[in-house]
Design an enzyme around this catalytic site. Structure first.
Site, PDB file in Angstrom:
ATOM      1  N   ARG A 151       0.496   2.526  -1.319  1.00  0.00           N
ATOM      2  CA  ARG A 151      -0.197   3.813  -1.411  1.00  0.00           C
ATOM      3  C   ARG A 151      -1.064   3.822  -2.650  1.00  0.00           C
ATOM      4  O   ARG A 151      -0.590   3.596  -3.744  1.00  0.00           O
ATOM      5  CB  ARG A 151       0.853   4.934  -1.512  1.00  0.00           C
ATOM      6  CG  ARG A 151       0.867   5.799  -0.313  1.00  0.00           C
ATOM      7  CD  ARG A 151       1.830   6.932  -0.372  1.00  0.00           C
ATOM      8  NE  ARG A 151       2.279   7.408  -1.653  1.00  0.00           N
ATOM      9  CZ  ARG A 151       2.877   8.578  -1.811  1.00  0.00           C
ATOM     10  NH1 ARG A 151       3.057   9.371  -0.788  1.00  0.00           N
ATOM     11  NH2 ARG A 151       3.307   8.962  -2.983  1.00  0.00           N
TER      12      ARG A 151
ATOM     13  N   THR B 210      -5.298   8.523  -4.457  1.00  0.00           N
ATOM     14  CA  THR B 210      -5.534   9.288  -3.226  1.00  0.00           C
ATOM     15  C   THR B 210      -4.284   9.489  -2.389  1.00  0.00           C
ATOM     16  O   THR B 210      -4.286  10.286  -1.441  1.00  0.00           O
ATOM     17  CB  THR B 210      -6.563   8.553  -2.346  1.00  0.00           C
ATOM     18  OG1 THR B 210      -5.999   7.281  -1.972  1.00  0.00           O
ATOM     19  CG2 THR B 210      -7.864   8.308  -3.091  1.00  0.00           C
TER      20      THR B 210
ATOM     21  N   ASP C 292      11.044   6.174  -6.096  1.00  0.00           N
ATOM     22  CA  ASP C 292      10.285   5.107  -5.422  1.00  0.00           C
ATOM     23  C   ASP C 292      11.271   4.083  -4.843  1.00  0.00           C
ATOM     24  O   ASP C 292      11.901   3.319  -5.584  1.00  0.00           O
ATOM     25  CB  ASP C 292       9.347   4.446  -6.442  1.00  0.00           C
ATOM     26  CG  ASP C 292       8.399   3.449  -5.776  1.00  0.00           C
ATOM     27  OD1 ASP C 292       8.868   2.645  -4.941  1.00  0.00           O
ATOM     28  OD2 ASP C 292       7.196   3.476  -6.092  1.00  0.00           O
TER      29      ASP C 292
ATOM     30  N   ASP D  17      10.703   0.320  -5.739  1.00  0.00           N
ATOM     31  CA  ASP D  17      11.107  -0.014  -7.108  1.00  0.00           C
ATOM     32  C   ASP D  17      12.626  -0.034  -7.247  1.00  0.00           C
ATOM     33  O   ASP D  17      13.178  -0.882  -7.958  1.00  0.00           O
ATOM     34  CB  ASP D  17      10.514   1.009  -8.091  1.00  0.00           C
ATOM     35  CG  ASP D  17       9.056   0.706  -8.426  1.00  0.00           C
ATOM     36  OD1 ASP D  17       8.641  -0.460  -8.289  1.00  0.00           O
ATOM     37  OD2 ASP D  17       8.338   1.650  -8.810  1.00  0.00           O
TER      38      ASP D  17
HETATM   39  C1  PRP Z   1       6.003   4.022  -0.402  1.00  0.00           C
HETATM   40  C2  PRP Z   1       7.041   4.020   0.702  1.00  0.00           C
HETATM   41  C3  PRP Z   1       6.219   4.148   1.951  1.00  0.00           C
HETATM   42  C4  PRP Z   1       5.091   5.022   1.499  1.00  0.00           C
HETATM   43  C5  PRP Z   1       5.358   6.438   1.914  1.00  0.00           C
HETATM   44  O1  PRP Z   1       5.461   2.745  -0.526  1.00  0.00           O
HETATM   45  O2  PRP Z   1       7.867   2.884   0.724  1.00  0.00           O
HETATM   46  O3  PRP Z   1       5.724   2.910   2.427  1.00  0.00           O
HETATM   47  O4  PRP Z   1       5.023   4.930   0.054  1.00  0.00           O
HETATM   48  O5  PRP Z   1       4.287   7.244   1.607  1.00  0.00           O
HETATM   49  P1  PRP Z   1       3.349   7.903   2.712  1.00  0.00           P
HETATM   50  O6  PRP Z   1       4.225   8.436   3.801  1.00  0.00           O
HETATM   51  O7  PRP Z   1       2.674   9.004   1.924  1.00  0.00           O
HETATM   52  O8  PRP Z   1       2.386   6.875   3.194  1.00  0.00           O
HETATM   53  P2  PRP Z   1       4.689   2.280  -1.858  1.00  0.00           P
HETATM   54  O9  PRP Z   1       3.248   2.587  -1.784  1.00  0.00           O
HETATM   55  O10 PRP Z   1       5.418   2.829  -3.050  1.00  0.00           O
HETATM   56  O11 PRP Z   1       4.814   0.714  -1.771  1.00  0.00           O
HETATM   57  P3  PRP Z   1       6.093  -0.226  -2.019  1.00  0.00           P
HETATM   58  O12 PRP Z   1       7.000  -0.062  -0.821  1.00  0.00           O
HETATM   59  O13 PRP Z   1       5.482  -1.571  -2.100  1.00  0.00           O
HETATM   60  O14 PRP Z   1       6.774   0.211  -3.290  1.00  0.00           O
END
Ligand code: PRP
Length: 210
Positions: A103, A107, A199, A202
């Protein structure tokens, strides 16, 4: 309207509470993800198709069943990786197709960086695996990819979902089946689920900032 199932079970409530607790260390967090995934998998696979399978037990012949159709697990990297092994334990013949997305912090929209889906021969049933469903953007992008692939039955396994993300997916993907352990009411200004669990990627991979 997408079919949303918040799986109600005392074991789920117990294990999700430990998962949410900020004192839970990564090694225990990963264990909790596995336990919760197994419980969610039971609900999300309850209506899978089966065919008759004649077998011989040590005592007698009998007709049992075998799962029918091609099943795919589609983890969204990174955090979705935590759900793969517990699902593979239940569905050992499933194919695993990885989707890489993160993400954008400004944004809060997903950016795809890896897609391993093949061009043809879609699975009969696909399970999108991601422990967090916040705005729903990442799962929407995955659902679009699976629709382009031609998969007729797409299911989502998420541990915690936010109501705004659920509402969005229901509106945009009427045939989606969503299975979650908890639905939280809102997102904060940074589009994190509140109360949520922070998160998930993480916490699974122990990459929290010092
Ligand atoms: C997080 C989570 C989802 C997403 C959810 O991933 O694991 O994939 O955000 O958000 P959304 O419903 O608003 O799209 P992240 O971007 O933190 O990546 P990661 O899993 O690599 O930590």
């Amino acid at each position: 309207m997408a079919q949303v199932t918040e799986v109600i079970h005392p074991l789920l409530k117990h294990h999700v509470t430990i998962l949410r607790d900020c004192r839970t260390p990564p090694w225990e967090f990963r264990q909790q993800v596995r336990r919760i995934a197994a419980l969610l998998a039971s609900a999300a696979t309850a209506d899978l198709q089966v065919v008759s399978k004649p077998i011989q037990t040590p005592l007698a012949p009998m007709v049992g069943v075998a799962l029918a159709g091609r099943i795919a697990l589609v983890p969204i990297l990174r955090a979705g990786l935590g759900l793969v092994e517990p699902l593979q334990d239940m569905l050992p013949h499933a194919a695993v197709w990885h989707l890489g997305m993160y993400r954008d912090e400004e944004t809060a929209t997903p950016v795809e960086y890896y897609c391993k889906l093949p061009p043809d021969h879609p699975a009969d049933v696909a399970f999108i695996l991601d422990p967090m469903l916040a705005t729903g953007g990442s799962i929407a992008m995955a659902a679009e990819a699976l629709a382009r692939w031609g998969c007729p039955d797409v299911r989502v396994l998420s541990i915690i979902a936010a109501q705004p993300g659920i509402d969005r997916l229901c509106h945009e993907f009427p045939s989606l089946k969503i299975f979650v352990a908890a639905i939280d009411p809102e997102l904060n200004d940074a589009k994190f689920i509140v109360p949520g669990l922070g998160d998930a990627g993480d916490r699974i991979f122990n990459t929290l900032p010092e």
